[in-house]
Design an enzyme around this catalytic site. Sequence first.
Site, PDB file in Angstrom:
ATOM      1  N   ASP A  42       0.851  -1.332   0.103  1.00 36.80           N
ATOM      2  CA  ASP A  42      -0.039  -0.294   0.221  1.00 36.80           C
ATOM      3  C   ASP A  42       0.787   1.140   0.094  1.00 36.80           C
ATOM      4  O   ASP A  42       1.971   1.204   0.298  1.00 36.80           O
ATOM      5  CB  ASP A  42      -0.876   0.036   1.248  1.00 36.80           C
ATOM      6  CG  ASP A  42      -2.093  -0.961   1.167  1.00 36.80           C
ATOM      7  OD1 ASP A  42      -2.440  -1.092  -0.026  1.00 36.80           O
ATOM      8  OD2 ASP A  42      -2.608  -0.999   2.294  1.00 36.80           O
ATOM      9  N   LYS A  64      -3.855   3.384  -3.198  1.00 41.72           N
ATOM     10  CA  LYS A  64      -5.040   4.122  -3.906  1.00 41.72           C
ATOM     11  C   LYS A  64      -4.856   5.825  -3.038  1.00 41.72           C
ATOM     12  O   LYS A  64      -5.269   5.872  -1.879  1.00 41.72           O
ATOM     13  CB  LYS A  64      -6.338   3.573  -3.534  1.00 41.72           C
ATOM     14  CG  LYS A  64      -6.453   2.218  -3.900  1.00 41.72           C
ATOM     15  CD  LYS A  64      -7.859   1.541  -3.484  1.00 41.72           C
ATOM     16  CE  LYS A  64      -7.930   0.112  -3.550  1.00 41.72           C
ATOM     17  NZ  LYS A  64      -7.391  -0.461  -2.132  1.00 41.72           N
ATOM     18  N   MET A 179      -8.343   7.887   9.672  1.00 40.83           N
ATOM     19  CA  MET A 179      -8.631   8.408   8.384  1.00 40.83           C
ATOM     20  C   MET A 179      -9.885   9.728   8.606  1.00 40.83           C
ATOM     21  O   MET A 179     -11.046   9.740   8.302  1.00 40.83           O
ATOM     22  CB  MET A 179      -9.392   7.534   7.410  1.00 40.83           C
ATOM     23  CG  MET A 179      -8.368   6.681   6.744  1.00 40.83           C
ATOM     24  SD  MET A 179      -9.314   5.176   5.905  1.00 40.83           S
ATOM     25  CE  MET A 179      -9.604   4.321   7.237  1.00 40.83           C
TER      26      MET A 179
END
Length: 249
Positions: A42, A64, A179
């Site tokens: 990642d 991503k 997040m």
Amino acid sequence: MISIPDAEPGHAYIVGAGPGDPALLTLRAAHLLKTADVLLPDDLVSDEILALASPTALVIPVGKRCGQPRITQEGIHALMLEHASAGSSVVRLKSGDPLVFGRAAEEIAFLRQHRIPFEIVPGITAAFAVAASLETPLTDRSRASKLILATAHHAAGKLSLTPSWSGSFPDEATLVIYMPGRDFETLAQDLISSGIAPSTPCTAVSRASTPQEHVHITTLDRLASADVGPAPVLLLVGPPIDPGLKRQT
Ligand SMILES: C[S@@+](CC[C@H](N)C(=O)[O-])C[C@H]1O[C@@H](n2cnc3c(N)ncnc32)[C@H](O)[C@@H]1O
């Protein structure tokens, strides 16, 4: 002397890379990194950690960024299948612990469906690295009997700033928000509306465990004007942090 098995041909490994500092990798994770044929890391996995891979390993970044998928989840599944079926050992490397906000459920289901033998290797999740940096226990016999790991980011790709507990916020809990996004004003308002006192200590830690670590200690009602560092950022709502903390910036 500890004997740690090498990565096996045709196997997949879902591995936690920890919060960033390579010294916080588990021995198992470090050994799999050294012996795997293919690595699928990642974005948050640091270059220092990737440097531990074998020089012959094929490294395919599959992060991503900024909500704009460079590669889809299905694309990641296809890579795991392609390389494991060809007899390679595949390490799917995720930041922190792979089972905490890491979409591991989909990868586990896919590997089972395709009968690819796999192993999950835990890692140090960001919350634990942050607590260590802040020299602050996440639980405490007298004031924090619960630990809640929440995210402000939901699977549909939309940002929902209200963490989804039902009713009011539980007493005596430490809340860790992964997040958190960048709209701290709305986040703080939502948390206050859910019953958390505006004066509750609130700490934002950016890039925990790395040389760029940045700590900002404030209260919930002042969060909107906080000097939050660059991503990744973790928000700790709850335990009072020692204002004399030597690493405070
Ligand atoms: C997709 S989640 C992955 C969490 C990861 N599986 C874990 O256990 O830490 C990414 C979020 O984790 C948090 N995070 C990961 N590494 C971090 C770090 N070194 N410092 C601060 N927050 C971090 C941030 O909130 C970031 O947005």
